[in-house]
Design a protein around this motif. Structure first.
Motif, PDB file in Angstrom:
ATOM      1  N   GLY A   1       1.049  -1.238   0.136  1.00 26.75           N
ATOM      2  CA  GLY A   1      -0.106  -0.402   0.087  1.00 26.75           C
ATOM      3  C   GLY A   1       0.941   1.432   0.065  1.00 26.75           C
ATOM      4  N   PRO A   2       0.518   1.928   0.304  1.00 31.31           N
ATOM      5  CA  PRO A   2       1.270   3.715  -0.066  1.00 31.31           C
ATOM      6  C   PRO A   2       1.599   3.664   1.374  1.00 31.31           C
ATOM      7  CG  PRO A   2      -1.300   4.215   0.032  1.00 31.31           C
ATOM      8  CD  PRO A   2      -1.223   2.021  -0.227  1.00 31.31           C
ATOM      9  N   GLY A   3       1.901   3.337   2.780  1.00 26.30           N
ATOM     10  CA  GLY A   3       1.952   3.065   3.445  1.00 26.30           C
ATOM     11  C   GLY A   3       2.125   5.296   4.446  1.00 26.30           C
ATOM     12  N   LEU A   4       1.314   5.372   4.119  1.00 27.02           N
ATOM     13  CA  LEU A   4       1.137   6.932   4.934  1.00 27.02           C
ATOM     14  C   LEU A   4       0.173   6.751   5.946  1.00 27.02           C
ATOM     15  CD1 LEU A   4       0.972   8.954   1.327  1.00 27.02           C
ATOM     16  CD2 LEU A   4       2.797   8.898   2.953  1.00 27.02           C
ATOM     17  N   GLY A   5       0.267   7.492   6.848  1.00 25.56           N
ATOM     18  CA  GLY A   5       0.011   7.578   8.573  1.00 25.56           C
ATOM     19  C   GLY A   5      -0.149   6.724   8.566  1.00 25.56           C
ATOM     20  N   THR A   6      -1.139   6.222   9.651  1.00 23.23           N
ATOM     21  CA  THR A   6      -1.122   4.869  10.119  1.00 23.23           C
ATOM     22  C   THR A   6      -2.035   3.677  10.234  1.00 23.23           C
ATOM     23  OG1 THR A   6      -1.195   3.528  12.942  1.00 23.23           O
ATOM     24  CG2 THR A   6      -3.348   4.871  11.871  1.00 23.23           C
ATOM     25  N   ASN A   7      -2.313   2.631  10.233  1.00 23.40           N
ATOM     26  CA  ASN A   7      -3.067   1.613   9.672  1.00 23.40           C
ATOM     27  C   ASN A   7      -3.375   0.541  10.428  1.00 23.40           C
ATOM     28  OD1 ASN A   7      -1.299  -0.854  10.412  1.00 23.40           O
ATOM     29  ND2 ASN A   7      -0.334   0.498   8.748  1.00 23.40           N
ATOM     30  N   PRO A   8      -4.903   0.011  10.475  1.00 24.22           N
ATOM     31  CA  PRO A   8      -5.525  -0.631  11.254  1.00 24.22           C
ATOM     32  C   PRO A   8      -4.473  -1.853  11.906  1.00 24.22           C
ATOM     33  CG  PRO A   8      -6.725  -0.803   9.723  1.00 24.22           C
ATOM     34  CD  PRO A   8      -4.794  -0.400   9.229  1.00 24.22           C
ATOM     35  N   ASP A   9      -3.483  -2.205  11.741  1.00 25.96           N
ATOM     36  CA  ASP A   9      -2.895  -3.055  12.191  1.00 25.96           C
ATOM     37  C   ASP A   9      -2.018  -2.894  13.656  1.00 25.96           C
ATOM     38  OD1 ASP A   9      -2.979  -5.402  10.597  1.00 25.96           O
ATOM     39  OD2 ASP A   9      -2.167  -3.733   8.622  1.00 25.96           O
ATOM     40  N   GLU A  10      -1.179  -1.222  13.156  1.00 26.25           N
ATOM     41  CA  GLU A  10      -0.936  -0.444  13.388  1.00 26.25           C
ATOM     42  C   GLU A  10      -1.420   0.145  15.390  1.00 26.25           C
ATOM     43  OE1 GLU A  10       2.959   1.671  11.441  1.00 26.25           O
ATOM     44  OE2 GLU A  10       0.925   2.935  11.294  1.00 26.25           O
ATOM     45  N   MET A  11      -3.456  -0.022  14.191  1.00 23.13           N
ATOM     46  CA  MET A  11      -3.824   1.284  15.794  1.00 23.13           C
ATOM     47  C   MET A  11      -4.419  -0.280  16.508  1.00 23.13           C
ATOM     48  SD  MET A  11      -5.752   4.106  13.416  1.00 23.13           S
ATOM     49  CE  MET A  11      -7.272   3.023  13.861  1.00 23.13           C
ATOM     50  N   LEU A  12      -4.331  -0.822  16.299  1.00 18.16           N
ATOM     51  CA  LEU A  12      -4.515  -2.590  16.916  1.00 18.16           C
ATOM     52  C   LEU A  12      -3.651  -2.804  17.707  1.00 18.16           C
ATOM     53  CD1 LEU A  12      -7.240  -4.740  18.000  1.00 18.16           C
ATOM     54  CD2 LEU A  12      -5.966  -6.482  16.383  1.00 18.16           C
ATOM     55  N   LEU A  13      -2.393  -2.741  17.462  1.00 18.73           N
ATOM     56  CA  LEU A  13      -1.091  -2.605  18.670  1.00 18.73           C
ATOM     57  C   LEU A  13      -1.384  -2.127  19.280  1.00 18.73           C
ATOM     58  CD1 LEU A  13       1.356  -4.281  18.580  1.00 18.73           C
ATOM     59  CD2 LEU A  13       2.202  -3.247  17.932  1.00 18.73           C
ATOM     60  N   GLY A  14      -1.381  -0.756  18.591  1.00 14.60           N
ATOM     61  CA  GLY A  14      -1.312   0.926  19.723  1.00 14.60           C
ATOM     62  C   GLY A  14      -2.659   0.614  21.170  1.00 14.60           C
ATOM     63  N   ALA A  15      -3.803  -0.203  20.521  1.00 15.11           N
ATOM     64  CA  ALA A  15      -4.661  -0.269  21.231  1.00 15.11           C
ATOM     65  C   ALA A  15      -4.310  -1.239  22.643  1.00 15.11           C
ATOM     66  CB  ALA A  15      -6.050  -0.526  20.821  1.00 15.11           C
ATOM     67  N   ALA A  16      -3.635  -1.801  22.174  1.00 16.92           N
ATOM     68  CA  ALA A  16      -3.435  -3.088  22.778  1.00 16.92           C
ATOM     69  C   ALA A  16      -2.092  -3.037  24.316  1.00 16.92           C
ATOM     70  CB  ALA A  16      -3.118  -4.750  22.212  1.00 16.92           C
ATOM     71  N   SER A  17      -1.701  -1.866  23.439  1.00 17.98           N
ATOM     72  CA  SER A  17      -0.097  -1.324  24.681  1.00 17.98           C
ATOM     73  C   SER A  17      -1.212  -0.358  25.521  1.00 17.98           C
ATOM     74  CB  SER A  17       0.502  -1.389  23.542  1.00 17.98           C
ATOM     75  OG  SER A  17       0.532  -0.524  22.820  1.00 17.98           O
ATOM     76  N   THR A  18      -1.296   0.558  24.910  1.00 18.60           N
ATOM     77  CA  THR A  18      -2.135   1.834  25.822  1.00 18.60           C
ATOM     78  C   THR A  18      -2.687   1.035  26.805  1.00 18.60           C
ATOM     79  OG1 THR A  18      -3.469   1.952  24.478  1.00 18.60           O
ATOM     80  CG2 THR A  18      -1.562   3.213  24.337  1.00 18.60           C
ATOM     81  N   CYS A  19      -3.616  -0.326  26.397  1.00 24.85           N
ATOM     82  CA  CYS A  19      -4.527  -0.927  27.087  1.00 24.85           C
ATOM     83  C   CYS A  19      -3.435  -0.949  28.228  1.00 24.85           C
ATOM     84  CB  CYS A  19      -5.474  -1.657  26.584  1.00 24.85           C
ATOM     85  SG  CYS A  19      -6.947  -2.107  27.710  1.00 24.85           S
ATOM     86  N   TYR A  20      -2.452  -2.516  28.043  1.00 25.29           N
ATOM     87  CA  TYR A  20      -1.929  -3.215  28.481  1.00 25.29           C
ATOM     88  C   TYR A  20      -1.150  -2.115  30.244  1.00 25.29           C
ATOM     89  CZ  TYR A  20       1.559  -5.570  31.036  1.00 25.29           C
ATOM     90  OH  TYR A  20       2.353  -6.534  32.332  1.00 25.29           O
ATOM     91  N   THR A  21      -0.770  -1.145  28.843  1.00 30.78           N
ATOM     92  CA  THR A  21       0.246   0.312  30.271  1.00 30.78           C
ATOM     93  C   THR A  21      -0.789   0.594  30.965  1.00 30.78           C
ATOM     94  OG1 THR A  21       1.254   0.522  28.090  1.00 30.78           O
ATOM     95  CG2 THR A  21       1.364   2.324  30.139  1.00 30.78           C
ATOM     96  N   ILE A  22      -1.938   1.145  30.661  1.00 33.21           N
ATOM     97  CA  ILE A  22      -3.141   2.335  31.688  1.00 33.21           C
ATOM     98  C   ILE A  22      -3.633   1.030  32.775  1.00 33.21           C
ATOM     99  CG2 ILE A  22      -5.020   3.124  31.504  1.00 33.21           C
ATOM    100  CD1 ILE A  22      -4.175   4.878  29.021  1.00 33.21           C
ATOM    101  N   THR A  23      -3.821  -0.063  32.003  1.00 35.76           N
ATOM    102  CA  THR A  23      -4.064  -1.262  33.467  1.00 35.76           C
ATOM    103  C   THR A  23      -3.615  -1.383  34.565  1.00 35.76           C
ATOM    104  OG1 THR A  23      -5.997  -1.739  31.748  1.00 35.76           O
ATOM    105  CG2 THR A  23      -5.504  -3.357  33.152  1.00 35.76           C
ATOM    106  N   LEU A  24      -2.501  -1.606  33.869  1.00 31.17           N
ATOM    107  CA  LEU A  24      -0.732  -1.967  35.111  1.00 31.17           C
ATOM    108  C   LEU A  24      -0.541  -1.013  35.781  1.00 31.17           C
ATOM    109  CD1 LEU A  24       0.790  -3.757  36.429  1.00 31.17           C
ATOM    110  CD2 LEU A  24       1.707  -3.068  34.121  1.00 31.17           C
ATOM    111  N   ALA A  25      -0.438   0.429  35.490  1.00 34.27           N
ATOM    112  CA  ALA A  25      -0.213   1.296  36.386  1.00 34.27           C
ATOM    113  C   ALA A  25      -1.179   1.354  37.188  1.00 34.27           C
ATOM    114  CB  ALA A  25      -0.130   2.790  35.623  1.00 34.27           C
ATOM    115  N   ALA A  26      -2.792   1.597  36.850  1.00 39.59           N
ATOM    116  CA  ALA A  26      -3.506   1.575  38.099  1.00 39.59           C
ATOM    117  C   ALA A  26      -3.427   0.663  38.718  1.00 39.59           C
ATOM    118  CB  ALA A  26      -5.065   1.248  37.097  1.00 39.59           C
TER     119      ALA A  26
END
Length: 146
Positions: free
Chosen positions: A39-64
């Motif tokens: 693909g054109p590779g501009l901006g983000t994509n669903p694969d990166e956004m799912l990874l970002g959602a999983a990692s931010t959710c894990y991080t915030i959950t662990l901190a709490a």
């Protein structure tokens, strides 16, 4: 029962290799198919956004969880990676691995901190949403100041 609603808007004006616009909460980003998937590779994509959602959710959950258990945290670093199988023309999101580095003060309860870091994956709502479809792995390293 309280509920939260989240919204997104996407503007897309063509076929597979178009570059679209995503607006959701504080995120305003171009979206497209990644270069690795021809693909054109501009901006983000669903694969990166799912990874970002999983990692931010894990991080915030662990901190709490650490905070609720009165475990002081000097630093938390979560480096996550995902693997997507693209064989036979079918894209399958296979696995997410979180590499977790917890830096704790010398007097912190390391055993309890490790247990919380292991349980945070099951407590995170994104992990629960994808569980059974995507393999989840958490590799934990704990450093204590002496």
């Amino acid at each position: 029962m309280a509920k939260h609603t989240f919204n997104s808007q996407i503007t897309w004006t063509g076929g597979r290799n178009t570059v679209g616009e995503l607006h959701t909460g504080a995120l305003d980003e171009k979206i497209s198919v990644p270069l690795a998937m021809d693909g054109p590779g501009l901006g983000t994509n669903p694969d990166e956004m799912l990874l970002g959602a999983a990692s931010t959710c894990y991080t915030i959950t662990l901190a709490a969880m650490l905070e609720r258990n009165a475990i002081a945290l000097e630093a938390l670093q979560v480096n996550s990676e995902s693997s997507v199988d693209v064989s036979r023309g079918i894209f399958t999101y296979e696995k997410i691995t979180h590499h977790v580095l917890l830096k704790l003060p010398a007097d912190a309860d390391e055993i309890k901190a490790r247990k919380l870091a292991e349980r945070a994956e099951q407590a995170c709502m994104i992990s629960r949403a994808i569980q059974g479809n995507v393999q989840l792995e958490t590799l934990i390293t704990i450093e204590k100041n002496h």
